[in-house]
Design an enzyme around this catalytic site. Sequence first.
Site, PDB file in Angstrom:
ATOM      1  N   LYS A 141       0.880  -1.162   0.000  1.00 27.44           N
ATOM      2  CA  LYS A 141       0.000   0.000   0.000  1.00 27.44           C
ATOM      3  C   LYS A 141       0.922   1.217   0.000  1.00 27.44           C
ATOM      4  O   LYS A 141       1.539   1.536   1.020  1.00 27.44           O
ATOM      5  CB  LYS A 141      -0.907   0.003   1.225  1.00 27.44           C
TER       6      LYS A 141
ATOM      7  N   ASN B  19      -9.598   1.518   8.994  1.00 26.81           N
ATOM      8  CA  ASN B  19      -8.917   1.084  10.210  1.00 26.81           C
ATOM      9  C   ASN B  19      -9.552   1.728  11.435  1.00 26.81           C
ATOM     10  O   ASN B  19     -10.212   1.089  12.249  1.00 26.81           O
ATOM     11  CB  ASN B  19      -7.424   1.423  10.114  1.00 26.81           C
TER      12      ASN B  19
END
Lengths: 66, 257
Positions: B99, B208
């Site tokens: 990422k 998240n």
Amino acid sequence: MTLTINGERRQVTDGLTVARLVTELGVRGRVAVELNGEVLRQAQHPETTLRDGDTLEVVTFVGGGA
Amino acid sequence: MDDALVIAGKRFGSRLLIGTGKYPSHEVMKRCHEASGSEIVTVAVRRLDLNAKGEASLLHWIDTTRMTLLPNTALCYTADDAVRTCRLAAELGMSRWVKLEVLGDERTLFPDVEQTVAAARTLVKEGFTVLPYTSDDPITARKLEDAGCAAVMPLAAPIGSGLGIRNPHNIRLIRETVKVPVIVDAGVGTASDVAIAMELGVDGVLLNTAVAGAKDPVRMAGAMKLAIEAGRAAFLAGRIPRKAYGSASSPIEGLVD
């Protein structure tokens, strides 16, 4: 000899390999190592002998999203 | 019906990507991962704590038989730092998926898209499968696709802000602009934000804090799973057009006098 590991100066036995150092650091699990700015392959860890003044970054995975 | 998320030829049963940061404990994180149904988890690469001998590693708490690890370059501010982090992540040996995240500003955590595109080009050449965090700009998304990225991940709102989908029009435009999967990354606060993203037609959502910071993280992880499924199903079903006036769904004929 003296090494700089993750920004900390440490005294270690002369002639240590990277693999041996990782063991002596008491690491559980896998780490990646950068020696004097160059990322080492895992296969290089047992065959790379450290020298006085070397600078290492020892990293691992930690929690994070972004 | 098979509706897998396919990134770089790899199939995933879930369209939710989840992080590993800021949970109350590793145990809670593991339960959240299970409740979320997610098959892709992001992790950060950091200096080993030399004074924490024998502490169980993060990977102890992640079922890597079920989950694909996506190391991130979180808090890198230059392309060089991000590339360096990816090379270290690759040597941690889980995969060459990353990422990519190159930030431009500490206050907003908005991406530096110029540095992101530069890093993406280098990483693709080095054989990485690159999933870049980017702004909600369709032109940058196209540049990242042209650079060989496996997906593009526009922000919904600043990282950790929980502000939700701030610019649905641009997110939809990005979905129209690129062929690679579009994953909304960052800024969702609750399940409805995730459903809205999926209803826009994006291929997945990465989050998240919305789970890790919830009062009951495990329950929120389950809510996010349902939101992904509901939003995706609604997108595939096709919503009705919006109308300015009422339109009864019961017949006008046959009313009793």
